[in-house]
Design a protein around this motif. Structure first.
Motif, PDB file in Angstrom:
ATOM      1  N   GLU B 106       0.960  -1.257  -0.145  1.00 17.13           N
ATOM      2  CA  GLU B 106      -0.069  -0.005   0.059  1.00 17.13           C
ATOM      3  C   GLU B 106       0.859   1.233   0.218  1.00 17.13           C
ATOM      4  N   ILE B 107       0.563   2.144  -0.902  1.00 18.98           N
ATOM      5  CA  ILE B 107       1.190   3.359  -0.761  1.00 18.98           C
ATOM      6  C   ILE B 107       0.571   4.300  -0.060  1.00 18.98           C
ATOM      7  N   VAL B 129      -2.181   7.281  -6.664  1.00 24.17           N
ATOM      8  CA  VAL B 129      -0.507   6.924  -6.743  1.00 24.17           C
ATOM      9  C   VAL B 129      -0.452   5.537  -7.260  1.00 24.17           C
ATOM     10  N   THR B 133       1.261   4.481 -10.351  1.00 24.90           N
ATOM     11  CA  THR B 133       2.484   3.572 -10.415  1.00 24.90           C
ATOM     12  C   THR B 133       2.546   2.366 -11.347  1.00 24.90           C
ATOM     13  N   LYS B 134       1.265   1.554 -11.173  1.00 20.40           N
ATOM     14  CA  LYS B 134       0.912   0.523 -12.204  1.00 20.40           C
ATOM     15  C   LYS B 134       1.080   1.130 -13.633  1.00 20.40           C
ATOM     16  N   ASN B 137       4.404   1.757 -14.964  1.00 21.73           N
ATOM     17  CA  ASN B 137       5.248   0.539 -15.215  1.00 21.73           C
ATOM     18  C   ASN B 137       4.621  -0.151 -16.296  1.00 21.73           C
ATOM     19  N   ILE B 138       3.239  -0.071 -16.710  1.00 23.01           N
ATOM     20  CA  ILE B 138       2.777  -0.905 -17.893  1.00 23.01           C
ATOM     21  C   ILE B 138       3.015  -0.042 -19.014  1.00 23.01           C
ATOM     22  N   LEU B 140       5.274   2.517 -19.811  1.00 22.70           N
ATOM     23  CA  LEU B 140       6.751   3.336 -19.830  1.00 22.70           C
ATOM     24  C   LEU B 140       6.615   4.547 -20.470  1.00 22.70           C
ATOM     25  N   LEU B 160       5.408  11.840  -6.512  1.00 18.35           N
ATOM     26  CA  LEU B 160       5.332  10.421  -6.844  1.00 18.35           C
ATOM     27  C   LEU B 160       6.695  10.161  -7.513  1.00 18.35           C
ATOM     28  N   PHE B 164      10.242   8.279  -6.300  1.00 17.88           N
ATOM     29  CA  PHE B 164      10.514   7.027  -6.660  1.00 17.88           C
ATOM     30  C   PHE B 164      11.465   7.125  -7.877  1.00 17.88           C
ATOM     31  N   PHE B 166      11.049   7.775 -10.838  1.00 19.63           N
ATOM     32  CA  PHE B 166      10.315   7.258 -12.299  1.00 19.63           C
ATOM     33  C   PHE B 166      10.825   7.914 -13.384  1.00 19.63           C
TER      34      PHE B 166
END
Lengths: 287, 287
Positions: B106-107, B129, B133-134, B137-138, B140, B160, B164, B166
Protein backbone atom coordinates in the motif's frame (compact mmCIF):
# COMPACT_ATOMS: atom_id res chain seq x y z
CA UNK A 1 33.50 -0.58 -15.86
CA UNK A 2 31.76 2.70 -15.12
CA UNK A 3 31.17 3.86 -11.55
CA UNK A 4 28.36 6.39 -11.21
CA UNK A 5 27.22 8.24 -8.12
CA UNK A 6 24.40 10.31 -9.64
CA UNK A 7 20.89 9.08 -10.41
CA UNK A 8 20.50 10.88 -13.72
CA UNK A 9 23.72 9.51 -15.21
CA UNK A 10 22.69 5.93 -14.38
CA UNK A 11 19.14 6.46 -15.62
CA UNK A 12 20.34 8.00 -18.90
CA UNK A 13 22.84 5.19 -19.42
CA UNK A 14 20.17 2.56 -18.71
CA UNK A 15 17.78 4.24 -21.16
CA UNK A 16 20.51 4.22 -23.81
CA UNK A 17 21.23 0.52 -23.20
CA UNK A 18 17.51 -0.29 -23.52
CA UNK A 19 17.25 1.81 -26.71
CA UNK A 20 20.10 -0.30 -28.09
CA UNK A 21 17.85 -3.32 -27.60
CA UNK A 22 20.01 -4.75 -24.84
CA UNK A 23 18.86 -6.43 -21.64
CA UNK A 24 19.93 -5.15 -18.22
CA UNK A 25 20.52 -7.33 -15.17
CA UNK A 26 20.60 -5.63 -11.78
CA UNK A 27 22.27 -7.00 -8.66
CA UNK A 28 21.15 -4.75 -5.77
CA UNK A 29 23.54 -5.02 -2.81
CA UNK A 30 24.63 -3.24 0.33
CA UNK A 31 28.26 -3.89 -0.61
CA UNK A 32 30.98 -5.87 1.18
CA UNK A 33 30.68 -8.39 -1.63
CA UNK A 34 31.08 -12.07 -0.85
CA UNK A 35 30.75 -15.18 -3.02
CA UNK A 36 26.97 -15.03 -2.71
CA UNK A 37 26.95 -11.65 -4.43
CA UNK A 38 29.50 -12.81 -6.99
CA UNK A 39 27.24 -15.71 -7.90
CA UNK A 40 24.39 -13.24 -8.47
CA UNK A 41 26.70 -11.20 -10.70
CA UNK A 42 27.73 -14.31 -12.63
CA UNK A 43 24.10 -15.29 -13.21
CA UNK A 44 23.33 -11.72 -14.30
CA UNK A 45 26.30 -11.83 -16.69
CA UNK A 46 25.09 -15.12 -18.16
CA UNK A 47 21.58 -13.84 -18.83
CA UNK A 48 21.97 -10.14 -19.72
CA UNK A 49 23.83 -7.87 -22.12
CA UNK A 50 24.57 -5.28 -19.44
CA UNK A 51 25.02 -5.77 -15.70
CA UNK A 52 24.45 -3.07 -13.09
CA UNK A 53 25.65 -3.60 -9.54
CA UNK A 54 24.18 -1.19 -7.01
CA UNK A 55 25.98 -0.67 -3.71
CA UNK A 56 23.96 1.23 -1.14
CA UNK A 57 23.64 0.59 2.57
CA UNK A 58 20.00 1.63 2.73
CA UNK A 59 19.28 3.25 6.10
CA UNK A 60 15.51 2.86 5.56
CA UNK A 61 15.68 -0.91 6.02
CA UNK A 62 17.57 -0.78 9.32
CA UNK A 63 15.65 -0.51 12.58
CA UNK A 64 16.63 1.90 15.33
CA UNK A 65 18.51 -0.74 17.32
CA UNK A 66 19.95 -2.54 14.32
CA UNK A 67 23.44 -2.76 12.94
CA UNK A 68 23.52 0.14 10.45
CA UNK A 69 26.77 1.49 11.88
CA UNK A 70 28.27 -1.98 12.34
CA UNK A 71 27.44 -2.95 8.76
CA UNK A 72 30.79 -3.73 7.11
CA UNK A 73 32.00 -1.58 4.22
CA UNK A 74 34.94 -1.95 1.80
CA UNK A 75 34.42 0.21 -1.27
CA UNK A 76 37.80 -0.42 -2.83
CA UNK A 77 37.60 -4.21 -2.66
CA UNK A 78 33.96 -4.15 -3.84
CA UNK A 79 34.86 -2.16 -6.96
CA UNK A 80 37.81 -4.43 -7.65
CA UNK A 81 35.65 -7.56 -7.34
CA UNK A 82 32.92 -6.02 -9.49
CA UNK A 83 35.43 -5.21 -12.21
CA UNK A 84 36.96 -8.69 -12.05
CA UNK A 85 33.54 -10.24 -12.46
CA UNK A 86 32.59 -8.20 -15.50
CA UNK A 87 30.11 -5.74 -14.04
CA UNK A 88 29.40 -3.00 -16.61
CA UNK A 89 28.21 -0.26 -14.27
CA UNK A 90 28.37 0.24 -10.51
CA UNK A 91 25.78 2.57 -9.02
CA UNK A 92 27.26 3.84 -5.79
CA UNK A 93 25.00 6.64 -4.49
CA UNK A 94 25.22 8.50 -1.21
CA UNK A 95 22.34 8.64 1.24
CA UNK A 96 21.84 12.29 0.26
CA UNK A 97 21.50 11.27 -3.39
CA UNK A 98 18.93 8.56 -2.69
CA UNK A 99 16.96 10.51 -0.07
CA UNK A 100 17.59 14.21 -0.79
CA UNK A 101 14.42 15.29 1.08
CA UNK A 102 11.78 13.60 3.23
CA UNK A 103 9.64 11.29 1.10
CA UNK A 104 6.05 12.32 0.41
CA UNK A 105 5.08 8.69 -0.20
CA UNK A 106 5.43 5.65 2.03
CA UNK A 107 5.02 2.05 0.93
CA UNK A 108 3.61 -0.38 3.47
CA UNK A 109 3.98 -4.12 3.01
CA UNK A 110 0.72 -5.62 4.27
CA UNK A 111 1.23 -9.25 3.23
CA UNK A 112 4.25 -11.59 3.47
CA UNK A 113 5.92 -9.12 5.89
CA UNK A 114 4.56 -9.86 9.37
CA UNK A 115 6.35 -13.21 9.70
CA UNK A 116 9.98 -14.36 9.81
CA UNK A 117 12.37 -11.36 9.74
CA UNK A 118 9.53 -8.94 9.16
CA UNK A 119 8.03 -9.69 12.56
CA UNK A 120 11.20 -8.83 14.45
CA UNK A 121 12.26 -6.05 12.05
CA UNK A 122 9.30 -3.66 11.78
CA UNK A 123 9.77 -1.32 8.82
CA UNK A 124 12.52 -3.46 7.30
CA UNK A 125 10.62 -4.56 4.20
CA UNK A 126 9.12 -1.10 3.79
CA UNK A 127 12.70 0.14 3.46
CA UNK A 128 13.54 -2.68 1.06
CA UNK A 129 10.61 -2.10 -1.32
CA UNK A 130 11.12 1.68 -1.21
CA UNK A 131 14.77 1.47 -2.24
CA UNK A 132 14.01 -1.22 -4.84
CA UNK A 133 11.24 0.88 -6.36
CA UNK A 134 13.80 3.66 -6.73
CA UNK A 135 16.53 1.32 -8.04
CA UNK A 136 14.19 -0.30 -10.56
CA UNK A 137 13.20 3.14 -11.87
CA UNK A 138 16.80 4.32 -11.99
CA UNK A 139 18.45 1.20 -13.46
CA UNK A 140 15.53 -0.06 -15.62
CA UNK A 141 16.50 -3.72 -15.23
CA UNK A 142 15.15 -6.52 -17.41
CA UNK A 143 16.07 -9.03 -14.71
CA UNK A 144 16.72 -8.55 -10.99
CA UNK A 145 18.90 -10.98 -9.02
CA UNK A 146 18.38 -11.82 -5.36
CA UNK A 147 19.82 -14.55 -3.18
CA UNK A 148 17.45 -17.10 -1.69
CA UNK A 149 19.18 -16.68 1.68
CA UNK A 150 16.82 -13.73 2.06
CA UNK A 151 13.86 -15.87 1.01
CA UNK A 152 11.35 -13.49 2.58
CA UNK A 153 12.91 -10.63 0.64
CA UNK A 154 12.47 -12.68 -2.54
CA UNK A 155 8.80 -13.25 -1.64
CA UNK A 156 8.26 -9.53 -0.94
CA UNK A 157 10.02 -8.46 -4.15
CA UNK A 158 7.86 -10.97 -6.02
CA UNK A 159 4.79 -9.19 -4.60
CA UNK A 160 6.27 -5.73 -5.35
CA UNK A 161 6.85 -6.60 -9.00
CA UNK A 162 3.43 -8.22 -9.42
CA UNK A 163 1.41 -5.60 -7.50
CA UNK A 164 2.89 -2.64 -9.36
CA UNK A 165 3.54 -4.37 -12.71
CA UNK A 166 7.23 -3.52 -12.84
CA UNK A 167 8.59 -4.71 -16.22
CA UNK A 168 11.22 -6.67 -14.33
CA UNK A 169 11.75 -10.44 -14.06
CA UNK A 170 12.65 -11.70 -10.60
CA UNK A 171 15.59 -14.14 -10.56
CA UNK A 172 16.04 -15.91 -7.21
CA UNK A 173 19.47 -17.54 -6.89
CA UNK A 174 20.35 -20.44 -4.56
CA UNK A 175 22.24 -19.62 -1.36
CA UNK A 176 26.02 -19.92 -1.53
CA UNK A 177 27.58 -21.65 1.49
CA UNK A 178 30.92 -22.05 3.17
CA UNK A 179 32.32 -25.58 2.96
CA UNK A 180 30.90 -26.30 6.42
CA UNK A 181 27.42 -25.23 5.32
CA UNK A 182 27.22 -21.73 6.82
CA UNK A 183 25.40 -19.42 4.41
CA UNK A 184 27.68 -16.69 3.06
CA UNK A 185 26.85 -13.30 4.55
CA UNK A 186 28.51 -9.93 4.95
CA UNK A 187 27.67 -10.24 8.63
CA UNK A 188 29.72 -13.43 9.16
CA UNK A 189 32.83 -11.29 9.78
CA UNK A 190 31.16 -10.06 12.96
CA UNK A 191 31.05 -13.55 14.51
CA UNK A 192 33.43 -14.44 17.34
CA UNK A 193 35.65 -17.46 16.83
CA UNK A 194 33.40 -19.65 18.99
CA UNK A 195 30.24 -18.40 17.27
CA UNK A 196 31.76 -19.11 13.86
CA UNK A 197 32.51 -22.69 14.95
CA UNK A 198 28.96 -23.23 16.16
CA UNK A 199 27.23 -21.50 13.24
CA UNK A 200 27.13 -24.45 10.79
CA UNK A 201 24.50 -25.86 13.17
CA UNK A 202 21.99 -23.46 11.57
CA UNK A 203 22.04 -25.20 8.20
CA UNK A 204 22.35 -28.60 9.88
CA UNK A 205 19.18 -27.82 11.82
CA UNK A 206 17.35 -26.91 8.60
CA UNK A 207 18.43 -30.18 7.01
CA UNK A 208 17.42 -32.03 10.18
CA UNK A 209 13.97 -30.41 10.06
CA UNK A 210 13.49 -31.41 6.45
CA UNK A 211 14.69 -34.94 7.24
CA UNK A 212 11.97 -35.19 9.90
CA UNK A 213 9.39 -34.48 7.17
CA UNK A 214 11.08 -36.94 4.79
CA UNK A 215 10.85 -39.56 7.55
CA UNK A 216 7.10 -39.11 7.91
CA UNK A 217 6.66 -36.30 10.45
CA UNK A 218 3.79 -34.24 9.02
CA UNK A 219 2.98 -32.04 12.01
CA UNK A 220 4.50 -28.61 11.52
CA UNK A 221 4.62 -27.78 15.25
CA UNK A 222 6.54 -30.98 15.95
CA UNK A 223 9.06 -30.28 13.19
CA UNK A 224 9.64 -26.76 14.51
CA UNK A 225 10.05 -27.90 18.12
CA UNK A 226 12.47 -30.71 17.29
CA UNK A 227 14.48 -28.42 15.04
CA UNK A 228 14.66 -25.89 17.88
CA UNK A 229 15.94 -28.55 20.30
CA UNK A 230 18.50 -29.69 17.74
CA UNK A 231 19.77 -26.13 17.28
CA UNK A 232 19.75 -25.17 20.97
CA UNK A 233 21.96 -28.15 21.78
CA UNK A 234 24.56 -26.99 19.27
CA UNK A 235 24.93 -23.22 19.62
CA UNK A 236 24.83 -20.46 22.23
CA UNK A 237 23.24 -18.02 19.76
CA UNK A 238 19.79 -16.76 20.74
CA UNK A 239 17.15 -18.12 18.40
CA UNK A 240 14.99 -15.28 17.08
CA UNK A 241 12.62 -17.58 15.20
CA UNK A 242 12.18 -20.96 13.65
CA UNK A 243 9.18 -20.91 11.31
CA UNK A 244 7.65 -23.19 8.73
CA UNK A 245 5.32 -21.40 6.26
CA UNK A 246 3.92 -21.75 2.76
CA UNK A 247 6.21 -20.25 0.11
CA UNK A 248 6.14 -17.64 -1.39
CA UNK A 249 2.83 -16.67 0.27
CA UNK A 250 4.37 -17.00 3.75
CA UNK A 251 1.13 -18.14 5.34
CA UNK A 252 0.80 -20.47 8.30
CA UNK A 253 0.32 -24.14 7.51
CA UNK A 254 -0.55 -27.00 9.85
CA UNK A 255 0.57 -29.80 7.56
CA UNK A 256 2.90 -29.69 4.58
CA UNK A 257 0.61 -29.90 1.56
CA UNK A 258 2.34 -27.37 -0.70
CA UNK A 259 5.74 -25.70 -1.14
CA UNK A 260 7.02 -24.48 2.22
CA UNK A 261 9.96 -22.69 3.77
CA UNK A 262 11.67 -23.73 6.98
CA UNK A 263 13.54 -20.65 8.17
CA UNK A 264 15.79 -19.74 11.09
CA UNK A 265 17.09 -16.44 12.44
CA UNK A 266 19.61 -16.43 15.24
CA UNK A 267 21.20 -13.58 17.15
CA UNK A 268 24.88 -13.76 17.96
CA UNK A 269 26.67 -11.03 19.91
CA UNK A 270 27.38 -8.75 16.94
CA UNK A 271 25.64 -10.52 14.07
CA UNK A 272 22.14 -11.69 13.28
CA UNK A 273 22.23 -14.65 10.88
CA UNK A 274 19.40 -16.07 8.80
CA UNK A 275 19.08 -19.19 6.71
CA UNK A 276 16.32 -21.29 5.20
CA UNK A 277 15.40 -24.29 3.13
CA UNK A 278 12.49 -24.37 0.67
CA UNK A 279 10.93 -27.69 -0.26
CA UNK A 280 7.78 -29.03 -1.86
CA UNK A 281 5.26 -31.45 -0.37
CA UNK A 282 7.09 -34.14 -2.35
CA UNK A 283 10.20 -33.26 -0.35
CA UNK A 284 12.04 -31.70 -3.30
CA UNK A 285 14.36 -28.88 -2.24
CA UNK A 286 14.35 -25.72 -4.38
CA UNK A 287 16.13 -22.39 -4.30
CA UNK B 1 -5.27 2.71 -33.33
CA UNK B 2 -4.82 -0.38 -31.19
CA UNK B 3 -7.11 -1.10 -28.24
CA UNK B 4 -5.61 -3.42 -25.65
CA UNK B 5 -7.21 -4.85 -22.53
CA UNK B 6 -4.31 -6.92 -21.23
CA UNK B 7 -1.32 -5.59 -19.29
CA UNK B 8 1.31 -7.75 -20.99
CA UNK B 9 0.31 -6.72 -24.53
CA UNK B 10 0.56 -3.02 -23.61
CA UNK B 11 3.84 -3.51 -21.75
CA UNK B 12 5.37 -5.46 -24.63
CA UNK B 13 4.21 -2.87 -27.14
CA UNK B 14 5.62 -0.04 -25.00
CA UNK B 15 8.94 -1.87 -24.67
CA UNK B 16 9.07 -2.29 -28.46
CA UNK B 17 8.33 1.42 -29.01
CA UNK B 18 11.10 2.38 -26.55
CA UNK B 19 13.54 -0.05 -28.22
CA UNK B 20 12.75 1.74 -31.49
CA UNK B 21 14.04 4.92 -29.85
CA UNK B 22 10.60 6.53 -29.78
CA UNK B 23 9.11 8.63 -27.00
CA UNK B 24 5.80 7.69 -25.38
CA UNK B 25 3.23 10.16 -24.05
CA UNK B 26 0.60 8.85 -21.66
CA UNK B 27 -2.76 10.46 -20.96
CA UNK B 28 -4.25 8.63 -17.97
CA UNK B 29 -8.04 9.09 -17.80
CA UNK B 30 -11.19 7.61 -16.33
CA UNK B 31 -12.90 7.97 -19.71
CA UNK B 32 -15.96 10.01 -20.78
CA UNK B 33 -13.54 12.20 -22.68
CA UNK B 34 -14.19 15.93 -22.88
CA UNK B 35 -12.23 18.77 -24.42
CA UNK B 36 -9.93 18.85 -21.40
CA UNK B 37 -8.79 15.31 -22.15
CA UNK B 38 -8.56 16.05 -25.86
CA UNK B 39 -6.23 18.93 -25.13
CA UNK B 40 -4.02 16.57 -23.11
CA UNK B 41 -4.01 14.17 -26.07
CA UNK B 42 -3.12 16.98 -28.46
CA UNK B 43 -0.21 18.08 -26.28
CA UNK B 44 0.94 14.46 -26.03
CA UNK B 45 0.71 14.14 -29.83
CA UNK B 46 2.79 17.30 -30.27
CA UNK B 47 5.56 16.16 -27.98
CA UNK B 48 5.79 12.38 -28.45
CA UNK B 49 6.20 9.74 -31.15
CA UNK B 50 3.60 7.44 -29.63
CA UNK B 51 0.53 8.32 -27.53
CA UNK B 52 -1.13 5.95 -25.09
CA UNK B 53 -4.54 6.82 -23.66
CA UNK B 54 -5.54 4.80 -20.63
CA UNK B 55 -9.21 4.56 -19.72
CA UNK B 56 -9.86 3.06 -16.30
CA UNK B 57 -12.37 4.13 -13.67
CA UNK B 58 -10.09 3.31 -10.76
CA UNK B 59 -12.19 2.12 -7.80
CA UNK B 60 -9.24 2.63 -5.42
CA UNK B 61 -9.52 6.42 -5.68
CA UNK B 62 -13.23 6.57 -4.85
CA UNK B 63 -14.38 6.77 -1.24
CA UNK B 64 -17.19 4.63 0.15
CA UNK B 65 -19.79 7.36 -0.24
CA UNK B 66 -18.45 8.74 -3.49
CA UNK B 67 -19.76 8.62 -7.02
CA UNK B 68 -18.11 5.46 -8.41
CA UNK B 69 -21.40 4.12 -9.72
CA UNK B 70 -22.58 7.53 -10.92
CA UNK B 71 -19.32 8.13 -12.78
CA UNK B 72 -20.32 8.55 -16.44
CA UNK B 73 -19.09 6.03 -19.02
CA UNK B 74 -19.26 5.98 -22.82
CA UNK B 75 -16.73 3.52 -24.22
CA UNK B 76 -17.81 3.78 -27.83
CA UNK B 77 -17.62 7.57 -28.00
CA UNK B 78 -14.31 7.56 -26.09
CA UNK B 79 -12.71 5.20 -28.60
CA UNK B 80 -14.06 7.22 -31.51
CA UNK B 81 -12.67 10.47 -30.07
CA UNK B 82 -9.33 8.83 -29.28
CA UNK B 83 -9.05 7.60 -32.86
CA UNK B 84 -10.02 10.99 -34.27
CA UNK B 85 -7.33 12.68 -32.20
CA UNK B 86 -4.56 10.35 -33.30
CA UNK B 87 -4.09 8.20 -30.20
CA UNK B 88 -1.86 5.25 -31.07
CA UNK B 89 -2.91 2.85 -28.32
CA UNK B 90 -5.84 2.77 -25.91
CA UNK B 91 -5.32 0.75 -22.73
CA UNK B 92 -8.77 -0.22 -21.52
CA UNK B 93 -8.34 -2.72 -18.69
CA UNK B 94 -11.02 -4.23 -16.47
CA UNK B 95 -10.90 -3.93 -12.69
CA UNK B 96 -10.01 -7.64 -12.55
CA UNK B 97 -7.04 -7.02 -14.84
CA UNK B 98 -5.70 -4.12 -12.78
CA UNK B 99 -6.42 -5.67 -9.37
CA UNK B 100 -6.47 -9.45 -9.90
CA UNK B 101 -5.79 -10.14 -6.21
CA UNK B 102 -5.53 -8.09 -3.01
CA UNK B 103 -2.41 -5.93 -3.10
CA UNK B 104 0.45 -6.85 -0.78
CA UNK B 105 1.73 -3.25 -0.87
CA UNK B 106 0.00 0.00 0.00
CA UNK B 107 1.28 3.47 -0.82
CA UNK B 108 0.46 6.22 1.64
CA UNK B 109 0.72 9.88 0.64
CA UNK B 110 2.05 11.67 3.72
CA UNK B 111 2.65 15.13 2.25
CA UNK B 112 0.57 17.32 -0.09
CA UNK B 113 -2.46 15.06 0.55
CA UNK B 114 -4.09 16.25 3.78
CA UNK B 115 -5.37 19.52 2.29
CA UNK B 116 -7.84 20.48 -0.45
CA UNK B 117 -9.52 17.37 -1.92
CA UNK B 118 -7.30 15.05 0.08
CA UNK B 119 -8.80 16.26 3.35
CA UNK B 120 -12.36 15.45 2.35
CA UNK B 121 -11.43 12.37 0.29
CA UNK B 122 -9.37 10.11 2.56
CA UNK B 123 -7.59 7.45 0.53
CA UNK B 124 -8.21 9.25 -2.77
CA UNK B 125 -4.59 10.09 -3.54
CA UNK B 126 -3.44 6.69 -2.32
CA UNK B 127 -5.67 5.25 -5.05
CA UNK B 128 -4.31 7.74 -7.58
CA UNK B 129 -0.62 7.05 -6.93
CA UNK B 130 -1.23 3.28 -6.81
CA UNK B 131 -2.90 3.18 -10.21
CA UNK B 132 -0.34 5.60 -11.67
CA UNK B 133 2.55 3.49 -10.39
CA UNK B 134 0.98 0.56 -12.22
CA UNK B 135 0.23 2.59 -15.36
CA UNK B 136 3.75 4.04 -15.50
CA UNK B 137 5.21 0.52 -15.25
CA UNK B 138 2.82 -0.85 -17.86
CA UNK B 139 2.96 2.00 -20.40
CA UNK B 140 6.58 3.15 -19.82
CA UNK B 141 5.82 6.79 -20.71
CA UNK B 142 8.48 9.38 -21.45
CA UNK B 143 5.97 12.14 -20.63
CA UNK B 144 2.77 12.04 -18.58
CA UNK B 145 -0.05 14.54 -19.16
CA UNK B 146 -2.36 15.82 -16.43
CA UNK B 147 -4.82 18.70 -16.37
CA UNK B 148 -4.20 21.54 -13.92
CA UNK B 149 -7.87 21.38 -12.93
CA UNK B 150 -6.73 18.64 -10.57
CA UNK B 151 -3.85 20.79 -9.33
CA UNK B 152 -3.44 18.74 -6.16
CA UNK B 153 -3.20 15.60 -8.27
CA UNK B 154 -0.44 17.31 -10.30
CA UNK B 155 1.39 18.15 -7.05
CA UNK B 156 1.05 14.58 -5.76
CA UNK B 157 2.19 13.06 -9.07
CA UNK B 158 5.16 15.46 -9.00
CA UNK B 159 6.07 14.02 -5.60
CA UNK B 160 5.46 10.42 -6.78
CA UNK B 161 7.82 10.84 -9.73
CA UNK B 162 10.52 12.58 -7.67
CA UNK B 163 10.32 10.29 -4.61
CA UNK B 164 10.55 7.07 -6.59
CA UNK B 165 12.69 8.38 -9.50
CA UNK B 166 10.27 7.33 -12.22
CA UNK B 167 11.91 8.05 -15.61
CA UNK B 168 8.83 10.09 -16.52
CA UNK B 169 8.46 13.82 -17.16
CA UNK B 170 5.35 15.42 -15.67
CA UNK B 171 3.46 17.68 -18.08
CA UNK B 172 0.77 19.79 -16.39
CA UNK B 173 -1.68 21.27 -18.92
CA UNK B 174 -3.86 24.37 -18.36
CA UNK B 175 -7.53 23.81 -17.54
CA UNK B 176 -9.92 23.88 -20.49
CA UNK B 177 -13.11 25.87 -19.85
CA UNK B 178 -16.58 26.28 -21.25
CA UNK B 179 -17.19 29.70 -22.84
CA UNK B 180 -18.76 30.86 -19.58
CA UNK B 181 -15.66 29.83 -17.61
CA UNK B 182 -16.81 26.56 -16.05
CA UNK B 183 -13.93 24.09 -16.05
CA UNK B 184 -14.59 21.11 -18.30
CA UNK B 185 -15.29 17.95 -16.33
CA UNK B 186 -16.88 14.57 -16.91
CA UNK B 187 -19.00 15.33 -13.89
CA UNK B 188 -20.63 18.45 -15.41
CA UNK B 189 -23.27 16.24 -17.05
CA UNK B 190 -24.57 15.44 -13.57
CA UNK B 191 -25.47 19.10 -12.87
CA UNK B 192 -29.12 20.17 -12.86
CA UNK B 193 -30.09 23.00 -15.21
CA UNK B 194 -30.09 25.52 -12.36
CA UNK B 195 -26.75 24.26 -11.01
CA UNK B 196 -25.21 24.51 -14.46
CA UNK B 197 -26.35 28.14 -14.71
CA UNK B 198 -24.83 29.00 -11.34
CA UNK B 199 -21.60 27.04 -11.80
CA UNK B 200 -19.56 29.70 -13.68
CA UNK B 201 -19.51 31.51 -10.32
CA UNK B 202 -16.75 29.09 -9.25
CA UNK B 203 -14.20 30.42 -11.70
CA UNK B 204 -15.49 33.98 -11.22
CA UNK B 205 -14.83 33.59 -7.49
CA UNK B 206 -11.26 32.42 -8.17
CA UNK B 207 -10.65 35.43 -10.40
CA UNK B 208 -12.22 37.67 -7.77
CA UNK B 209 -9.91 36.25 -5.11
CA UNK B 210 -6.85 36.84 -7.24
CA UNK B 211 -8.06 40.38 -8.03
CA UNK B 212 -8.19 41.07 -4.29
CA UNK B 213 -4.48 40.18 -4.10
CA UNK B 214 -3.73 42.26 -7.19
CA UNK B 215 -5.49 45.20 -5.50
CA UNK B 216 -3.28 44.99 -2.44
CA UNK B 217 -5.01 42.51 -0.11
CA UNK B 218 -2.12 40.46 1.31
CA UNK B 219 -3.90 38.66 4.13
CA UNK B 220 -4.72 35.12 3.08
CA UNK B 221 -7.62 34.71 5.54
CA UNK B 222 -9.26 37.87 4.23
CA UNK B 223 -8.93 36.73 0.62
CA UNK B 224 -10.46 33.35 1.46
CA UNK B 225 -13.37 34.86 3.42
CA UNK B 226 -14.25 37.44 0.75
CA UNK B 227 -14.02 34.79 -1.96
CA UNK B 228 -16.36 32.60 0.08
CA UNK B 229 -18.89 35.42 0.43
CA UNK B 230 -18.66 36.14 -3.31
CA UNK B 231 -19.35 32.49 -4.13
CA UNK B 232 -22.11 31.94 -1.57
CA UNK B 233 -24.03 34.87 -3.00
CA UNK B 234 -23.99 33.30 -6.47
CA UNK B 235 -24.68 29.56 -6.05
CA UNK B 236 -26.69 27.13 -3.94
CA UNK B 237 -23.90 24.53 -4.15
CA UNK B 238 -22.39 23.58 -0.78
CA UNK B 239 -18.81 24.80 -0.52
CA UNK B 240 -16.52 21.95 0.55
CA UNK B 241 -13.43 24.14 0.79
CA UNK B 242 -11.82 27.35 -0.31
CA UNK B 243 -8.08 27.19 0.37
CA UNK B 244 -5.02 29.25 -0.48
CA UNK B 245 -1.74 27.32 -0.16
CA UNK B 246 1.82 27.34 -1.48
CA UNK B 247 2.16 25.44 -4.74
CA UNK B 248 3.20 22.69 -5.40
CA UNK B 249 4.15 22.07 -1.74
CA UNK B 250 0.55 22.71 -0.61
CA UNK B 251 1.60 24.19 2.71
CA UNK B 252 -0.25 26.87 4.65
CA UNK B 253 0.84 30.46 4.05
CA UNK B 254 -0.17 33.59 5.91
CA UNK B 255 0.93 36.04 3.24
CA UNK B 256 1.56 35.47 -0.42
CA UNK B 257 5.36 35.46 -0.78
CA UNK B 258 5.74 32.60 -3.26
CA UNK B 259 3.70 30.72 -5.86
CA UNK B 260 0.29 29.83 -4.46
CA UNK B 261 -2.91 28.07 -5.40
CA UNK B 262 -6.40 29.37 -4.66
CA UNK B 263 -8.68 26.35 -4.91
CA UNK B 264 -12.39 25.65 -4.53
CA UNK B 265 -14.43 22.47 -4.21
CA UNK B 266 -18.20 22.63 -4.22
CA UNK B 267 -20.83 19.94 -3.82
CA UNK B 268 -23.89 20.01 -6.03
CA UNK B 269 -26.65 17.43 -5.77
CA UNK B 270 -25.05 14.79 -8.00
CA UNK B 271 -21.67 16.33 -8.82
CA UNK B 272 -18.68 17.57 -6.87
CA UNK B 273 -16.83 20.23 -8.85
CA UNK B 274 -13.31 21.56 -8.30
CA UNK B 275 -11.40 24.44 -9.80
CA UNK B 276 -8.30 26.51 -9.00
CA UNK B 277 -6.02 29.30 -10.04
CA UNK B 278 -2.24 29.25 -9.52
CA UNK B 279 -0.34 32.52 -9.37
CA UNK B 280 3.02 33.84 -8.24
CA UNK B 281 3.73 36.54 -5.66
CA UNK B 282 4.10 38.90 -8.64
CA UNK B 283 0.48 38.09 -9.52
CA UNK B 284 1.36 36.12 -12.66
CA UNK B 285 -1.09 33.32 -13.35
CA UNK B 286 0.34 29.95 -14.42
CA UNK B 287 -1.08 26.54 -15.34
Amino acid sequence: MEVFKQITEVQQKAQQVKRDGKSIGIVPTMGYLHEGHLKLIQEAKNENDFVILSIFVNPLQFGENEDLDAYPRDEERDLQRAEEHGVDLVFFPTEQTMYPHPLSMEISVIRRADVLCGRSRPGHFEGVVTVLTKLFNICLPTNAYFGMKDAQQVAVVDALIKDFNFPVKLKPIATVRETDGLAKSSRNVNLTEVERKESPAIFEALQYGKKLYDSGECNVSNIIEKTRQFLEERTHGKIDYIELLSYPELENVKVIDRQVILAIAINYKRARLIDNIVFSEAGVTTG
